[in-house]
Motif scaffolding. Sequence first.
Motif, PDB file in Angstrom:
ATOM      1  N   MET A 117       4.888 -68.047  12.825  1.00  0.00           N
ATOM      2  CA  MET A 117       3.822 -68.906  12.380  1.00  0.00           C
ATOM      3  C   MET A 117       2.764 -68.121  11.614  1.00  0.00           C
ATOM      4  O   MET A 117       2.207 -68.620  10.644  1.00  0.00           O
ATOM      5  CB  MET A 117       3.213 -69.619  13.591  1.00  0.00           C
ATOM      6  CG  MET A 117       2.272 -70.689  13.220  1.00  0.00           C
ATOM      7  SD  MET A 117       3.131 -71.957  12.296  1.00  0.00           S
ATOM      8  CE  MET A 117       1.848 -73.065  11.944  1.00  0.00           C
ATOM      9  N   ASN A 118       2.507 -66.892  12.050  1.00  0.00           N
ATOM     10  CA  ASN A 118       1.528 -66.065  11.339  1.00  0.00           C
ATOM     11  C   ASN A 118       1.940 -65.832   9.894  1.00  0.00           C
ATOM     12  O   ASN A 118       1.101 -65.823   8.994  1.00  0.00           O
ATOM     13  CB  ASN A 118       1.333 -64.735  12.049  1.00  0.00           C
ATOM     14  CG  ASN A 118       0.592 -64.885  13.352  1.00  0.00           C
ATOM     15  OD1 ASN A 118      -0.135 -65.850  13.554  1.00  0.00           O
ATOM     16  ND2 ASN A 118       0.795 -63.944  14.253  1.00  0.00           N
ATOM     17  N   ALA A 119       3.238 -65.635   9.673  1.00  0.00           N
ATOM     18  CA  ALA A 119       3.730 -65.430   8.305  1.00  0.00           C
ATOM     19  C   ALA A 119       3.511 -66.677   7.459  1.00  0.00           C
ATOM     20  O   ALA A 119       3.123 -66.590   6.284  1.00  0.00           O
ATOM     21  CB  ALA A 119       5.198 -65.049   8.331  1.00  0.00           C
ATOM     22  N   VAL A 120       3.735 -67.838   8.027  1.00  0.00           N
ATOM     23  CA  VAL A 120       3.539 -69.099   7.301  1.00  0.00           C
ATOM     24  C   VAL A 120       2.072 -69.265   6.927  1.00  0.00           C
ATOM     25  O   VAL A 120       1.739 -69.635   5.791  1.00  0.00           O
ATOM     26  CB  VAL A 120       4.035 -70.295   8.138  1.00  0.00           C
ATOM     27  CG1 VAL A 120       3.654 -71.604   7.480  1.00  0.00           C
ATOM     28  CG2 VAL A 120       5.530 -70.212   8.353  1.00  0.00           C
ATOM     29  N   VAL A 121       1.175 -68.996   7.847  1.00  0.00           N
ATOM     30  CA  VAL A 121      -0.262 -69.102   7.571  1.00  0.00           C
ATOM     31  C   VAL A 121      -0.654 -68.140   6.464  1.00  0.00           C
ATOM     32  O   VAL A 121      -1.414 -68.491   5.551  1.00  0.00           O
ATOM     33  CB  VAL A 121      -1.084 -68.849   8.854  1.00  0.00           C
ATOM     34  CG1 VAL A 121      -2.560 -68.717   8.542  1.00  0.00           C
ATOM     35  CG2 VAL A 121      -0.847 -69.964   9.851  1.00  0.00           C
ATOM     36  N   ARG A 122      -0.119 -66.931   6.511  1.00  0.00           N
ATOM     37  CA  ARG A 122      -0.433 -65.938   5.481  1.00  0.00           C
ATOM     38  C   ARG A 122       0.050 -66.405   4.107  1.00  0.00           C
ATOM     39  O   ARG A 122      -0.639 -66.253   3.099  1.00  0.00           O
ATOM     40  CB  ARG A 122       0.203 -64.611   5.857  1.00  0.00           C
ATOM     41  CG  ARG A 122      -0.208 -63.480   4.978  1.00  0.00           C
ATOM     42  CD  ARG A 122       0.378 -62.192   5.500  1.00  0.00           C
ATOM     43  NE  ARG A 122      -0.055 -61.095   4.671  1.00  0.00           N
ATOM     44  CZ  ARG A 122      -0.463 -59.947   5.122  1.00  0.00           C
ATOM     45  NH1 ARG A 122      -0.469 -59.728   6.413  1.00  0.00           N
ATOM     46  NH2 ARG A 122      -0.823 -59.002   4.304  1.00  0.00           N
ATOM     47  N   ILE A 123       1.238 -66.990   4.045  1.00  0.00           N
ATOM     48  CA  ILE A 123       1.774 -67.497   2.783  1.00  0.00           C
ATOM     49  C   ILE A 123       0.906 -68.631   2.250  1.00  0.00           C
ATOM     50  O   ILE A 123       0.579 -68.679   1.060  1.00  0.00           O
ATOM     51  CB  ILE A 123       3.239 -67.954   2.968  1.00  0.00           C
ATOM     52  CG1 ILE A 123       4.138 -66.735   3.194  1.00  0.00           C
ATOM     53  CG2 ILE A 123       3.709 -68.767   1.773  1.00  0.00           C
ATOM     54  CD1 ILE A 123       5.526 -67.081   3.674  1.00  0.00           C
ATOM     55  N   VAL A 172       8.230 -61.562   3.077  1.00  0.00           N
ATOM     56  CA  VAL A 172       7.280 -62.523   3.638  1.00  0.00           C
ATOM     57  C   VAL A 172       6.008 -61.879   4.174  1.00  0.00           C
ATOM     58  O   VAL A 172       5.010 -62.574   4.365  1.00  0.00           O
ATOM     59  CB  VAL A 172       7.920 -63.382   4.761  1.00  0.00           C
ATOM     60  CG1 VAL A 172       9.004 -64.262   4.205  1.00  0.00           C
ATOM     61  CG2 VAL A 172       8.428 -62.532   5.890  1.00  0.00           C
ATOM     62  N   MET A 173       6.010 -60.579   4.407  1.00  0.00           N
ATOM     63  CA  MET A 173       4.828 -59.946   4.965  1.00  0.00           C
ATOM     64  C   MET A 173       4.803 -58.476   4.565  1.00  0.00           C
ATOM     65  O   MET A 173       5.831 -57.819   4.540  1.00  0.00           O
ATOM     66  CB  MET A 173       4.840 -60.057   6.494  1.00  0.00           C
ATOM     67  CG  MET A 173       3.581 -59.552   7.152  1.00  0.00           C
ATOM     68  SD  MET A 173       3.624 -59.676   8.955  1.00  0.00           S
ATOM     69  CE  MET A 173       3.861 -61.417   9.179  1.00  0.00           C
TER      70      MET A 173
END
Length: 73
Positions: free
Chosen positions: A1-7, A58-59
Amino acid sequence: MNAVVRILRYLKSAPGKGMMFSKHGHVDIMGYTDSDWAAKRYRRSTSGYFTFVGGNLVMWRSKKLKVVSLSSA
């Protein structure tokens, strides 16, 4: 979820830019990391990492550390 928020934060802050994801037929997660002891010029250590999901970046992060590492132990 953290990766999605960052994107999503990236896309919101850069409306003229985009992201490209390719379908590779797998969902493997791969991560790489590296570090550098105190460089001659700055005398501070640097570390960084990046992560791929399904072959797509992604990160990532690179950071100059506040302390000088004198050894790897």
